[in-house]
Design a protein around this motif. Structure first.
Motif, PDB file in Angstrom:
ATOM      1  N   VAL A  37      44.626  35.710  29.565  1.00 30.78           N
ATOM      2  CA  VAL A  37      43.354  36.015  28.900  1.00 30.78           C
ATOM      3  C   VAL A  37      42.322  34.934  29.207  1.00 30.78           C
ATOM      4  N   GLY A  38      41.074  35.241  28.926  1.00 29.08           N
ATOM      5  CA  GLY A  38      39.985  34.295  29.174  1.00 29.08           C
ATOM      6  C   GLY A  38      38.714  35.064  29.477  1.00 29.08           C
ATOM      7  N   GLU A  39      37.586  34.356  29.364  1.00 27.18           N
ATOM      8  CA  GLU A  39      36.303  35.011  29.597  1.00 27.18           C
ATOM      9  C   GLU A  39      36.154  35.421  31.062  1.00 27.18           C
ATOM     10  N   SER A  40      35.121  36.242  31.310  1.00 28.89           N
ATOM     11  CA  SER A  40      34.822  36.693  32.665  1.00 28.89           C
ATOM     12  C   SER A  40      34.594  35.490  33.585  1.00 28.89           C
ATOM     13  N   GLY A  41      35.176  35.541  34.772  1.00 31.49           N
ATOM     14  CA  GLY A  41      34.985  34.475  35.752  1.00 31.49           C
ATOM     15  C   GLY A  41      35.945  33.309  35.597  1.00 31.49           C
ATOM     16  N   SER A  42      36.904  33.406  34.659  1.00 36.77           N
ATOM     17  CA  SER A  42      37.800  32.261  34.429  1.00 36.77           C
ATOM     18  C   SER A  42      38.888  32.150  35.500  1.00 36.77           C
ATOM     19  N   GLY A  43      39.069  33.209  36.308  1.00 38.88           N
ATOM     20  CA  GLY A  43      40.035  33.117  37.408  1.00 38.88           C
ATOM     21  C   GLY A  43      41.278  33.965  37.214  1.00 38.88           C
ATOM     22  N   LYS A  44      41.251  34.899  36.267  1.00 39.85           N
ATOM     23  CA  LYS A  44      42.433  35.720  35.979  1.00 39.85           C
ATOM     24  C   LYS A  44      42.822  36.589  37.186  1.00 39.85           C
ATOM     25  N   SER A  45      41.824  37.314  37.713  1.00 40.41           N
ATOM     26  CA  SER A  45      42.134  38.210  38.839  1.00 40.41           C
ATOM     27  C   SER A  45      42.535  37.410  40.069  1.00 40.41           C
ATOM     28  N   THR A  46      41.870  36.273  40.295  1.00 41.70           N
ATOM     29  CA  THR A  46      42.205  35.445  41.461  1.00 41.70           C
ATOM     30  C   THR A  46      43.659  34.972  41.357  1.00 41.70           C
ATOM     31  N   THR A  47      44.106  34.627  40.158  1.00 37.59           N
ATOM     32  CA  THR A  47      45.495  34.203  39.955  1.00 37.59           C
ATOM     33  C   THR A  47      46.460  35.344  40.277  1.00 37.59           C
ATOM     34  N   ALA A  48      46.138  36.548  39.742  1.00 38.20           N
ATOM     35  CA  ALA A  48      47.038  37.686  39.968  1.00 38.20           C
ATOM     36  C   ALA A  48      47.090  38.042  41.448  1.00 38.20           C
ATOM     37  N   LYS A  49      45.916  38.023  42.096  1.00 41.17           N
ATOM     38  CA  LYS A  49      45.879  38.401  43.519  1.00 41.17           C
ATOM     39  C   LYS A  49      46.657  37.405  44.372  1.00 41.17           C
ATOM     40  N   ALA A  50      46.740  36.157  43.920  1.00 38.53           N
ATOM     41  CA  ALA A  50      47.510  35.162  44.675  1.00 38.53           C
ATOM     42  C   ALA A  50      48.974  35.591  44.793  1.00 38.53           C
ATOM     43  N   ALA A  51      49.479  36.326  43.777  1.00 40.18           N
ATOM     44  CA  ALA A  51      50.862  36.805  43.835  1.00 40.18           C
ATOM     45  C   ALA A  51      51.046  37.830  44.937  1.00 40.18           C
ATOM     46  N   LEU A  52      49.930  38.482  45.323  1.00 48.15           N
ATOM     47  CA  LEU A  52      49.970  39.455  46.427  1.00 48.15           C
ATOM     48  C   LEU A  52      49.654  38.767  47.755  1.00 48.15           C
ATOM     49  N   GLY A  53      49.424  37.459  47.716  1.00 52.43           N
ATOM     50  CA  GLY A  53      49.030  36.739  48.927  1.00 52.43           C
ATOM     51  C   GLY A  53      47.607  37.079  49.326  1.00 52.43           C
ATOM     52  N   LEU A  54      46.789  37.437  48.330  1.00 55.55           N
ATOM     53  CA  LEU A  54      45.422  37.893  48.581  1.00 55.55           C
ATOM     54  C   LEU A  54      44.449  36.861  48.009  1.00 55.55           C
ATOM     55  N   LEU A  55      44.022  35.924  48.855  1.00 48.96           N
ATOM     56  CA  LEU A  55      43.057  34.919  48.402  1.00 48.96           C
ATOM     57  C   LEU A  55      41.675  35.321  48.912  1.00 48.96           C
ATOM     58  N   PRO A  56      40.587  34.896  48.223  1.00 46.76           N
ATOM     59  CA  PRO A  56      39.250  35.255  48.696  1.00 46.76           C
ATOM     60  C   PRO A  56      39.035  34.750  50.131  1.00 46.76           C
ATOM     61  N   PRO A  57      38.173  35.442  50.912  1.00 42.79           N
ATOM     62  CA  PRO A  57      37.944  35.036  52.300  1.00 42.79           C
ATOM     63  C   PRO A  57      37.485  33.578  52.387  1.00 42.79           C
ATOM     64  N   GLY A  58      38.038  32.831  53.322  1.00 41.35           N
ATOM     65  CA  GLY A  58      37.642  31.434  53.535  1.00 41.35           C
ATOM     66  C   GLY A  58      38.280  30.459  52.559  1.00 41.35           C
ATOM     67  N   ALA A  59      39.128  30.962  51.654  1.00 44.10           N
ATOM     68  CA  ALA A  59      39.717  30.084  50.638  1.00 44.10           C
ATOM     69  C   ALA A  59      40.787  29.176  51.237  1.00 44.10           C
ATOM     70  N   THR A  60      40.898  27.961  50.690  1.00 46.31           N
ATOM     71  CA  THR A  60      42.017  27.090  51.051  1.00 46.31           C
ATOM     72  C   THR A  60      42.827  26.840  49.783  1.00 46.31           C
ATOM     73  N   ALA A  61      44.144  26.829  49.932  1.00 43.93           N
ATOM     74  CA  ALA A  61      44.999  26.710  48.747  1.00 43.93           C
ATOM     75  C   ALA A  61      46.014  25.593  48.903  1.00 43.93           C
ATOM     76  N   THR A  62      46.284  24.910  47.790  1.00 42.21           N
ATOM     77  CA  THR A  62      47.423  23.992  47.724  1.00 42.21           C
ATOM     78  C   THR A  62      48.273  24.408  46.528  1.00 42.21           C
ATOM     79  N   GLY A  63      49.499  23.942  46.496  1.00 47.97           N
ATOM     80  CA  GLY A  63      50.414  24.365  45.441  1.00 47.97           C
ATOM     81  C   GLY A  63      51.295  25.472  45.983  1.00 47.97           C
ATOM     82  N   SER A  64      51.999  26.177  45.089  1.00 47.27           N
ATOM     83  CA  SER A  64      52.897  27.212  45.599  1.00 47.27           C
ATOM     84  C   SER A  64      52.859  28.465  44.750  1.00 47.27           C
ATOM     85  N   VAL A  65      53.133  29.586  45.431  1.00 51.59           N
ATOM     86  CA  VAL A  65      53.250  30.887  44.767  1.00 51.59           C
ATOM     87  C   VAL A  65      54.542  31.515  45.267  1.00 51.59           C
ATOM     88  N   HIS A  66      55.499  31.703  44.373  1.00 52.52           N
ATOM     89  CA  HIS A  66      56.750  32.358  44.757  1.00 52.52           C
ATOM     90  C   HIS A  66      56.932  33.649  43.967  1.00 52.52           C
TER      91      HIS A  66
END
Ligand SMILES: Nc1ncnc2c1ncn2[C@@H]1O[C@H](COP(=O)(O)OP(=O)(O)OP(=O)(O)O)[C@@H](O)[C@H]1O
Ligand SMILES: [Mg+2]
Length: 334
Positions: A37-66
């Motif tokens: 949960v959280g207000e609009s723009g807090s990053g909820k959808s971006t977090t969920a999409k990371a589980a699909l290996g779907l990051l926004p175009p041009g994004a760089t990521a550190t950490g891990s998603v398993h």
């Protein structure tokens, strides 16, 4: 075993002053319903999409998603496509956007790898009557609630182990919303699915989830069991969200959180919530908050919260929201 395990995920977008996700850690086990949960723009959808290996175009990521044993951020090409069509499925807010208006419901399901008889089974599993007839119908012949059931049937076609429901019931009327959420809970029980339920609605999260993560400005600020979040919310932001959510049968005045959430062009040295927080101390301006463990096994990213979050302080300082009844949810699962 953990189905979804996100650890210290930080995602930067080109041109942004702050990360879109800032050291997010989150996990979902088999048969578990976890709220985000959280207000609009807090990053909820971006977090969920990371589980699909779907990051926004041009994004760089550190950490891990398993997802189970799969290192999602390392997947490319065919393996990434197989991952998205296999162990993880996502259901969005608008079912009409997922369905081609000129194709029949049966085509939607067979395109997802289901045979005709399997398509009938899937429509039965999501509680649609006359499944044979539904297969021959077009999207405009079904209501919004029926279409969302079809989309969920499509998501189940590849036997996913993890279902990401991103505001999947927000566009539906409250009765249909309750039915779809009851269906999701039944599916997690019968198929041992892990379910990540993304919503703006804290009361909904409390009624349907086992555990809840609260996000603010790209970071997780509190993670608790649903009951603990409602009875002893610890972070000033969580308490602010609850204080401005209307609750049936409660007459507490709704107190909006002052100000607006920061955009990606705002950066901060200390706590991102400091400018809106009624309990901030001087150090909150400069020291980035780190997660404090709570006695109940949860955690909160606020040095002030573990003290003020105790039940008595919460009762004295803020309107107490009521835990929504789970009776209706249980009854409608039938
Ligand atoms: N593809 C993208 N390109 C640029 N910015 C993006 C992209 N995707 C997300 N963002 C930005 O990242 C931030 C987080 O977005 P996200 O969609 O994850 O939020 P959310 O919590 O799901 O919000 P909502 O409740 O409105 O759905 C927002 O500031 C958004 O504008
Ligand atoms: Mg979103």
């Amino acid at each position: 075993m953990t189905l979804l395990s996100i650890t210290d995920l930080t995602v930067h977008l080109p041109g942004a002053a702050r990360p879109v996700l800032d050291s997010v850690s989150l996990h979902v086990g088999p048969g578990e319903v976890v709220g985000l949960v959280g207000e609009s723009g807090s990053g909820k959808s971006t977090t969920a999409k990371a589980a699909l290996g779907l990051l926004p175009p041009g994004a760089t990521a550190t950490g891990s998603v398993h997802v189970a044993d799969t290192d999602v951020l390392a997947l490319t090409g065919e393996r990434l496509r197989a991952h998205r069509a296999g162990p993880v499925a996502m259901v969005h807010q608008d079912p009409r956007a997922a369905l081609n208006p000129v194709r029949r419901i049966g085509d939607f399901l067979t395109e997802r790898g289901a045979t005709r008889s399997r398509a009938v089974e899937l429509l039965e599993a999501v509680g649609l009557s006359s499944p044979e007839r539904r297969l021959r119908q077009h999207p405009h012949e079904l209501s919004g609630g029926m279409l969302q059931r079809v989309v969920i049937a499509g998501a189940l076609a590849a036997e996913p182990r993890l279902l990401l429901a991103d505001e999947a019931t927000s566009a539906l009327d409250v009765t249909t919303q309750a039915e779809i959420l009851a269906l999701l809970r039944t599916l997690r029980a019968t198929r041992d699915l892990g379910l990540l339920l993304i919503t703006h609605d804290l009361h909904l999260a409390a009624a349907y989830c086992d555990r809840v993560y609260v996000m603010y400005a790209g970071g997780v600020v509190e993670q608790r069991t649903a009951e603990a979040l409602f009875t002893t919310p610890a972070h000033p932001y969580t308490r602010g969200l609850l204080a401005c959510s209307p609750t049936l049968g409660e007459s507490h005045p709704l107190t909006p959180i002052p100000g607006r959430p920061p955009s990606l062009s705002d950066s901060f040295k200390g706590c991102p919530f400091v400018s809106r927080c009624g309990e901030a101390e001087e150090s909150c301006e400069t020291a980035p908050p780190v997660e404090q463990p709570l006695e109940d096994g949860g955690g909160v990213n606020c040095p002030v919260a573990p003290v003020v979050g105790r039940r008595s302080a919460w009762r004295n300082g803020w309107a107490q929201p009521k835990m929504p009844s789970t009776e209706t949810t249980k009854a409608s699962q039938g």
